[in-house]
Design an enzyme around this catalytic site. Structure first.
Site, short mmCIF file in Angstrom:
data_model
loop_
_atom_site.label_atom_id
_atom_site.label_comp_id
_atom_site.label_asym_id
_atom_site.label_seq_id
_atom_site.Cartn_x
_atom_site.Cartn_y
_atom_site.Cartn_z
N ASN A 14 91.07 -112.30 5.48
CA ASN A 14 90.01 -111.49 4.93
C ASN A 14 89.77 -110.13 5.76
O ASN A 14 89.08 -110.42 6.83
CB ASN A 14 88.79 -112.46 4.85
CG ASN A 14 87.68 -111.77 3.83
OD1 ASN A 14 87.71 -110.54 3.77
ND2 ASN A 14 86.59 -112.53 3.46
N HIS A 175 82.17 -108.72 -4.99
CA HIS A 175 81.66 -109.86 -4.41
C HIS A 175 81.81 -111.07 -5.18
O HIS A 175 81.29 -112.19 -5.08
CB HIS A 175 80.08 -109.81 -3.92
CG HIS A 175 79.92 -108.97 -2.95
ND1 HIS A 175 78.74 -108.06 -2.95
CD2 HIS A 175 80.54 -108.79 -1.73
CE1 HIS A 175 78.57 -107.52 -1.89
NE2 HIS A 175 79.45 -107.75 -1.01
N HIS A 202 73.98 -111.46 -3.23
CA HIS A 202 74.92 -111.21 -1.91
C HIS A 202 74.66 -110.29 -1.03
O HIS A 202 74.97 -109.15 -1.50
CB HIS A 202 76.53 -111.39 -2.45
CG HIS A 202 77.49 -111.24 -0.98
ND1 HIS A 202 78.37 -112.66 -0.88
CD2 HIS A 202 77.73 -110.34 -0.14
CE1 HIS A 202 78.96 -112.27 0.27
NE2 HIS A 202 78.41 -111.10 0.51
N LEU A 203 73.97 -110.56 0.18
CA LEU A 203 73.10 -109.65 0.73
C LEU A 203 73.85 -109.69 2.16
O LEU A 203 73.73 -110.41 2.94
CB LEU A 203 71.54 -109.64 1.18
CG LEU A 203 71.11 -109.84 -0.43
CD1 LEU A 203 69.24 -110.03 -0.20
CD2 LEU A 203 71.01 -108.55 -1.11
N ASN A 205 76.43 -106.69 5.06
CA ASN A 205 76.69 -105.15 5.30
C ASN A 205 76.87 -104.38 3.93
O ASN A 205 76.44 -103.27 3.72
CB ASN A 205 77.70 -105.00 6.28
CG ASN A 205 77.78 -103.30 6.77
OD1 ASN A 205 78.66 -102.62 6.12
ND2 ASN A 205 77.17 -103.06 7.79
N GLY A 206 77.71 -105.16 3.05
CA GLY A 206 77.87 -104.86 1.81
C GLY A 206 76.78 -105.67 0.76
O GLY A 206 76.91 -106.76 1.25
N ARG A 235 76.34 -97.66 3.26
CA ARG A 235 76.67 -96.85 1.95
C ARG A 235 75.45 -96.57 1.21
O ARG A 235 74.30 -97.31 1.49
CB ARG A 235 77.49 -97.95 0.95
CG ARG A 235 78.91 -98.17 1.35
CD ARG A 235 79.70 -99.19 0.87
NE ARG A 235 79.82 -100.31 1.42
CZ ARG A 235 80.34 -101.49 1.22
NH1 ARG A 235 80.45 -101.79 -0.12
NH2 ARG A 235 80.78 -102.24 2.15
N ARG A 276 69.82 -107.30 11.70
CA ARG A 276 69.24 -107.92 13.00
C ARG A 276 68.59 -106.98 13.87
O ARG A 276 67.55 -106.89 14.51
CB ARG A 276 70.37 -108.93 13.62
CG ARG A 276 70.63 -110.14 12.72
CD ARG A 276 71.88 -110.73 13.27
NE ARG A 276 73.39 -109.89 13.24
CZ ARG A 276 74.23 -110.14 13.45
NH1 ARG A 276 74.58 -111.37 13.72
NH2 ARG A 276 75.34 -109.24 13.45
N GLY A 319 75.34 -112.61 4.87
CA GLY A 319 74.62 -112.55 6.15
C GLY A 319 73.46 -112.34 6.29
O GLY A 319 72.40 -113.01 6.92
N GLU A 322 71.44 -114.97 3.91
CA GLU A 322 71.18 -116.56 4.58
C GLU A 322 70.20 -116.54 5.63
O GLU A 322 69.74 -117.47 6.25
CB GLU A 322 72.44 -117.05 4.92
CG GLU A 322 73.51 -117.29 3.69
CD GLU A 322 74.77 -117.53 4.19
OE1 GLU A 322 74.99 -118.10 5.25
OE2 GLU A 322 75.71 -117.00 3.45
N GLU A 370 83.91 -117.22 1.34
CA GLU A 370 84.90 -116.88 0.36
C GLU A 370 86.29 -117.43 1.09
O GLU A 370 86.98 -117.59 0.18
CB GLU A 370 84.82 -115.31 0.61
CG GLU A 370 83.67 -114.81 0.03
CD GLU A 370 83.28 -113.29 0.41
OE1 GLU A 370 83.16 -112.56 -0.34
OE2 GLU A 370 83.39 -113.04 1.64
#
Length: 385
Positions: A14, A175, A202-203, A205-206, A235, A276, A319, A322, A370
């Site tokens: 990946n 995603h 789906h949260l 960095n992208g 982005r 974070r 990331g 969750e 994934e």
């Protein structure tokens, strides 16, 4: 002679713009090796087997070699691999399912590189490195765009003329591997049937949100490329086309691409692309960046709910989805009009089920995985099922 590829271990790669995650799966689904190379081309770091070390990794091919050396040191023989499978973000207009990497499929993935400039080129570099290392090894590409092939034309077509200059410019969505895995695995994780109208976020960095009705994608926030939709780590998310043209006019097309893809989003608003770090900063700019992320997630979630004709469950993955109780609480608070209630203490603990008794809409957390889904897809492709 190699073992039957469908029964032998599968390498899953990946590749991100400056990272490479590798996992090796046995036919049973057990992880035989896992490692990640980060900050490739910079202050590179290799993490595997519970250890992390700084290594010079100028490109993704070197990163792959280092990860495979770590696998050998851990007792796994790469010669035992039956196949390699890769996450390829963009499959272009024609690749709507995972596929073995024949010359034709590879050419189509290469042609789609301009549509996902941060993701396809690194994936293709790893594919080439695997081909050099094991010329006879079968390779499979799993496309992030494939899950969204079920979006109706009225949803994916832009209001553009059908002329050569606009061919292939449409909404693709991304995603998809995360969303496909979620649809397949959520029922067993919750013990409940798959919600008919599922708002999946789906949260990371992208970041994107998908409207999933009866297990199929009917709308999603990302469009022609992974740049569109929500505010993201670096982005912009949604931005007017003329604003993009103006940025390009003031600089040039390459500089505009750099600004939009690598210098915008949370990084531009709060000084860091990592949620974070923003939550720990305690500054006004960091707080604004978090608020911006939440605001636009709520804003675009509303459109996804409308496309489904309602909502039976909200599920967070990725990331940020969750791990950030702050973001989840902000988004769920903004969606309270759906009849959704949730337990803030459960939300803070990160329990999988966040709803309180009497809620009409479930709120759930589901871990993104994934890589294991890519391995499943690859086994189906190479076994011909």
């Amino acid at each position: 002679m190699r073992e039957d590829p469908a029964l032998a271990p599968i390498l899953v790669a990946n590749a991100g713009s400056s990272s490479l995650k590798v996992r090796v799966f046995a036919a049973t689904g057990e992880t035989l090796f896992a490692g990640i190379a980060s900050e490739i081309g910079g202050h590179s770091q290799l993490t595997a087997g519970g250890r992390s070390e700084a290594l010079p990794l100028p490109d993704h091919a070197d990163a792959l070699a280092a990860l495979l050396s770590a696998a050998e040191a851990g007792g796994f023989d790469p010669a035992a691999l039956g196949a390699a499978a890769h996450r390829v973000v963009h499959g272009g207009p024609d690749l709507a399912a995972s596929a073995e990497l024949t010359p034709d499929v590879l050419a189509r993935a290469e042609a789609a590189s301009a549509l996902a400039p941060l993701h396809n080129p690194p994936a293709l570099a790893v594919i080439a490195a695997v081909a050099r290392a094991w010329p006879g090894l079968r390779q499979v590409a799993a496309f992030d765009t494939a899950f969204h092939a079920t979006i109706p034309e009225v949803g994916w077509r832009y209001a553009l003329p059908d002329i050569p200059e606009t061919r292939g410019i449409r909404r693709y969505g991304f995603h998809g591997l995360s969303y496909a895995s979620l649809v397949a695995r959520l029922p067993s994780a919750t013990g409940l049937p798959l919600p008919r109208r599922l708002l999946a976020a789906h949260l990371g960095n992208g970041a994107s949100i998908c409207a999933i009705r009866d297990g199929r994608s009917v709308a999603t926030t990302m469009g022609y490329s992974p740049l569109g939709g929500l505010t993201m780590g670096t982005r912009t998310g949604e931005i007017d086309g003329n604003a993009v043209l103006e940025i390009a006019r003031r600089s040039d097309i390459n500089r505009a691409a750099q600004i939009l893809n690598r210098e915008s989003g949370l990084k531009a608003l709060g000084g860091a692309s990592d949620m974070r770090a923003l939550e720990a900063a305690g500054t006004k700019t960091a707080a604004f960046a978090i608020d911006h992320f939440i605001h636009w997630a709520i804003h675009q979630a509303g459109a996804m709910v409308a496309d489904m004709g309602g909502c039976d469950a909200v599920v967070f993955t990725g990331g940020i989805g969750e791990n950030s109780a702050t973001v989840r609480a902000g988004i769920l608070g903004g969606l309270a009009y759906l009849g959704l209630t949730f337990d803030p203490e459960a939300n803070a603990r990160g329990n999988r089920r966040l709803d309180a008794a009497g809620s009409r809409v479930l709120a759930l957390i589901h871990p993104a995985d994934e890589e294991s889904w890519i391995a499943e897809e690859a086994r189906q492709v190479i076994s011909g099922s």
